[in-house]
Write a protein that holds these residues in place. Structure first.
Motif, PDB file in Angstrom:
ATOM      1  N   SER A 311       0.886  -1.166  -0.004  1.00 13.21           N
ATOM      2  CA  SER A 311      -0.034   0.046  -0.207  1.00 13.21           C
ATOM      3  C   SER A 311       0.829   0.975   0.165  1.00 13.21           C
ATOM      4  N   ILE A 312       0.218   2.291  -0.520  1.00 10.71           N
ATOM      5  CA  ILE A 312       1.087   3.540  -0.327  1.00 10.71           C
ATOM      6  C   ILE A 312       0.149   4.529   0.473  1.00 10.71           C
ATOM      7  N   SER A 313       0.775   5.215   1.532  1.00 14.29           N
ATOM      8  CA  SER A 313       0.046   6.260   2.278  1.00 14.29           C
ATOM      9  C   SER A 313       0.829   7.606   2.185  1.00 14.29           C
ATOM     10  N   LEU A 314      -0.035   8.730   2.020  1.00 13.71           N
ATOM     11  CA  LEU A 314       0.601  10.036   1.879  1.00 13.71           C
ATOM     12  C   LEU A 314      -0.056  10.938   2.904  1.00 13.71           C
ATOM     13  N   LEU A 315       0.767  11.431   3.622  1.00 15.48           N
ATOM     14  CA  LEU A 315       0.388  12.383   4.767  1.00 15.48           C
ATOM     15  C   LEU A 315       0.799  13.822   4.195  1.00 15.48           C
ATOM     16  N   LYS A 316      -0.333  14.733   3.998  1.00 12.21           N
ATOM     17  CA  LYS A 316      -0.218  16.133   3.718  1.00 12.21           C
ATOM     18  C   LYS A 316       0.366  16.846   5.038  1.00 12.21           C
ATOM     19  N   LEU A 317       1.470  17.418   5.017  1.00 15.77           N
ATOM     20  CA  LEU A 317       2.185  18.105   5.891  1.00 15.77           C
ATOM     21  C   LEU A 317       2.113  19.519   5.917  1.00 15.77           C
ATOM     22  N   ASP A 318       1.973  20.165   7.060  1.00 17.41           N
ATOM     23  CA  ASP A 318       2.288  21.603   7.546  1.00 17.41           C
ATOM     24  C   ASP A 318       3.306  21.726   8.141  1.00 17.41           C
ATOM     25  N   GLU A 319       3.675  22.843   8.779  1.00 14.38           N
ATOM     26  CA  GLU A 319       4.848  22.912   9.624  1.00 14.38           C
ATOM     27  C   GLU A 319       4.790  22.113  10.892  1.00 14.38           C
ATOM     28  N   GLU A 320       3.628  22.275  11.563  1.00 11.57           N
ATOM     29  CA  GLU A 320       3.218  21.639  12.689  1.00 11.57           C
ATOM     30  C   GLU A 320       3.464  20.253  12.537  1.00 11.57           C
ATOM     31  N   LEU A 321       2.717  19.491  11.767  1.00 11.57           N
ATOM     32  CA  LEU A 321       2.860  18.072  11.292  1.00 11.57           C
ATOM     33  C   LEU A 321       4.266  17.548  11.053  1.00 11.57           C
ATOM     34  N   LYS A 322       4.827  18.365  10.181  1.00 11.08           N
ATOM     35  CA  LYS A 322       6.149  17.903  10.063  1.00 11.08           C
ATOM     36  C   LYS A 322       7.304  17.914  11.352  1.00 11.08           C
ATOM     37  N   LYS A 323       6.890  18.677  12.232  1.00 15.56           N
ATOM     38  CA  LYS A 323       7.707  18.924  13.302  1.00 15.56           C
ATOM     39  C   LYS A 323       7.551  17.643  14.363  1.00 15.56           C
ATOM     40  N   TYR A 324       6.132  17.038  14.358  1.00 18.86           N
ATOM     41  CA  TYR A 324       5.680  15.764  14.782  1.00 18.86           C
ATOM     42  C   TYR A 324       6.305  14.874  14.194  1.00 18.86           C
ATOM     43  N   ILE A 325       6.301  14.816  12.859  1.00 21.73           N
ATOM     44  CA  ILE A 325       6.780  13.633  11.923  1.00 21.73           C
ATOM     45  C   ILE A 325       8.184  13.219  12.372  1.00 21.73           C
ATOM     46  N   ASP A 326       8.866  14.261  12.585  1.00 25.90           N
ATOM     47  CA  ASP A 326      10.378  14.305  12.869  1.00 25.90           C
ATOM     48  C   ASP A 326      10.668  14.115  14.198  1.00 25.90           C
ATOM     49  N   GLY A 327       9.962  13.811  15.058  1.00 28.95           N
ATOM     50  CA  GLY A 327      10.195  13.393  16.582  1.00 28.95           C
ATOM     51  C   GLY A 327      10.976  12.129  16.699  1.00 28.95           C
ATOM     52  N   PRO A 328      11.643  11.864  17.671  1.00 34.59           N
ATOM     53  CA  PRO A 328      12.408  10.812  17.845  1.00 34.59           C
ATOM     54  C   PRO A 328      11.560   9.776  18.407  1.00 34.59           C
ATOM     55  N   VAL A 329      11.678   8.304  18.001  1.00 44.66           N
ATOM     56  CA  VAL A 329      11.131   7.326  18.423  1.00 44.66           C
ATOM     57  C   VAL A 329      11.980   6.102  18.700  1.00 44.66           C
ATOM     58  N   ASN A 330      11.548   5.523  19.829  1.00 43.60           N
ATOM     59  CA  ASN A 330      12.293   4.202  20.114  1.00 43.60           C
ATOM     60  C   ASN A 330      11.363   3.242  20.609  1.00 43.60           C
ATOM     61  N   THR A 331      11.032   2.254  19.784  1.00 46.47           N
ATOM     62  CA  THR A 331       9.981   1.094  20.034  1.00 46.47           C
ATOM     63  C   THR A 331      10.717  -0.069  19.545  1.00 46.47           C
ATOM     64  N   PRO A 332      10.392  -1.384  20.073  1.00 46.08           N
ATOM     65  CA  PRO A 332      10.936  -2.594  19.697  1.00 46.08           C
ATOM     66  C   PRO A 332      11.006  -2.845  18.034  1.00 46.08           C
ATOM     67  N   PHE A 333       9.961  -2.184  17.460  1.00 45.14           N
ATOM     68  CA  PHE A 333       9.603  -2.384  16.154  1.00 45.14           C
ATOM     69  C   PHE A 333       9.941  -1.296  15.172  1.00 45.14           C
ATOM     70  N   PHE A 334       9.915  -0.032  15.792  1.00 44.34           N
ATOM     71  CA  PHE A 334      10.327   1.074  14.968  1.00 44.34           C
ATOM     72  C   PHE A 334      11.054   2.068  15.665  1.00 44.34           C
ATOM     73  N   LYS A 335      12.103   2.694  15.032  1.00 47.42           N
ATOM     74  CA  LYS A 335      12.976   3.589  15.649  1.00 47.42           C
ATOM     75  C   LYS A 335      13.256   4.671  14.755  1.00 47.42           C
ATOM     76  N   GLN A 336      13.488   6.001  15.293  1.00 51.75           N
ATOM     77  CA  GLN A 336      13.685   7.000  14.384  1.00 51.75           C
ATOM     78  C   GLN A 336      14.388   8.074  15.311  1.00 51.75           C
ATOM     79  N   PHE A 337      15.761   8.452  14.853  1.00 52.63           N
ATOM     80  CA  PHE A 337      16.448   9.424  15.830  1.00 52.63           C
ATOM     81  C   PHE A 337      16.848  10.557  15.112  1.00 52.63           C
TER      82      PHE A 337
END
Length: 337
Positions: A311-337
């Motif tokens: 599947s393909i998903s698109l999230l249309k961004l503004d500055e607020e959502l972009k900030k939250y998309i970029d936030g760090p994550v540390n879970t057993p299955f998904f990580k973003q730093f």
């Protein structure tokens, strides 16, 4: 014919959960004596709690996004079956730290009914304020006639983006109303469409619930095998991507200069090689449309057991959502730093 790496079909989910708790004992645990009540070991005092839930068979959805920067708890049902209100209630009590709890889950009747019951229990028994966001991002299903009409669309892989934005907002210590606002905003701006090439087999059933002929594909099939948009001959990757993107881009207003986050999601049996062939075409089509990509996410994010497809998903961004998309994550299955 069913060929699976398992023991007894009736133990499929509990033994899977035992394996996850063993492998990731430093990050997650279950509450009480119920393996199906899955919570993060990382606690942040005063933070809004985020909970999700749904049937098994979709790993890493739903429980894979429990951890730092995303969700706090998840209730897990049997394969393609909703968990119970009592399980949802137990997770709610465990993750509440006094600031309320936000439920985020897919648009399926069983989940809606059971989460609503759990919210009532939490309010009545413990005075926990619970609010809900129901994600329905599948453009293969009926579009609401107006913004005020209840969304009838299935929740599919795009719920990942709702988890991501809400998780970052909660981690920033926003209050319950604000975290819900961010989650609603993400849900309103994400669209998904997929294609299936093969069926999948629920372990307790032991055989495919439907068939797709060897040279056929189904555009828009749901992650439980629900009927898609159309069935036809298997086509080249670029042709498939073009059809999916055409439906997605026509569904929400886009103009040149818009930014998006893109999720290319494998449904369980699609090699990464093929997913990156999809990314190549997605990038070319979005570039031609004047839409820039802020981030790509590629891999298995919301599967359907061993179904082949993507599947393909698109999230249309503004500055607020972009900030939250970029936030760090540390879970057993998904990580973003």
């Amino acid at each position: 014919m069913m060929k699976k790496i398992m023991n007894a079909p009736e133990n499929y989910v509990t033994e899977m959960l035992e394996g996850i708790y063993t492998a990731h004992a430093d990050m997650v645990a279950f509450t009480g004596d119920d393996l199906h009540c899955y919570v993060s070991k990382v606690k942040k005092a005063g933070k809004v709690g985020l909970a999700t839930g749904g049937g098994s068979g979709h790993l890493p959805l739903f429980l894979g996004y429990v951890g730092e920067g995303m969700l706090d708890g998840c209730t897990i049902g049997d394969v393609f079956q909703s968990p119970s209100p009592e399980q949802m209630y137990n997770v709610t009590k465990e993750i509440d730290s006094g600031s309320g709890v936000l439920y985020i889950y897919g648009n399926y009747n069983g989940d809606i009914f059971n989460f609503d019951m759990a919210a009532e229990m939490a309010d009545f028994e413990d005075g926990i304020e619970v609010k809900s966001v129901v994600a329905g991002d599948d453009v293969a299903t009926e579009k609401p006639a107006s913004p005020d009409e209840k969304n009838k669309r299935r929740g599919v892989a795009g719920i990942f983006f709702v988890y991501k934005c809400a998780g970052a907002a909660a981690d920033a210590m926003l209050n319950l109303d604000e975290v819900k606002r961010v989650a609603d905003k993400a849900a309103a701006n994400v669209r998904t469409m997929g294609v299936a090439l093969t069926p999948c087999i629920v372990p307790r059933v032991g055989k495919a619930g439907f068939t797709i002929e060897e040279n056929q594909m189904e555009i828009g099939m749901g992650i439980h095998g629900e009927t898609g948009f159309r069935r036809g001959p298997l086509e080249p990757a670029d042709v498939i991507v073009d059809e999916l993107l055409e439906k997605i881009l026509a569904d929400i207003p886009y103009v040149k200069g818009n930014e998006v986050a893109v999720l290319v999601n494998g449904l369980g049996a699609t090699p990464l090689d093929e997913q990156y062939i999809v990314v190549r075409r997605v990038n070319a089509r979005l570039k031609a449309a004047g839409i820039s990509v802020h981030r790509y996410y590629v891999g298995e994010y919301a599967t359907a057991l061993e179904m082949a497809g993507f599947s393909i998903s698109l999230l249309k961004l503004d500055e607020e959502l972009k900030k939250y998309i970029d936030g760090p994550v540390n879970t057993p299955f998904f990580k973003q730093f």
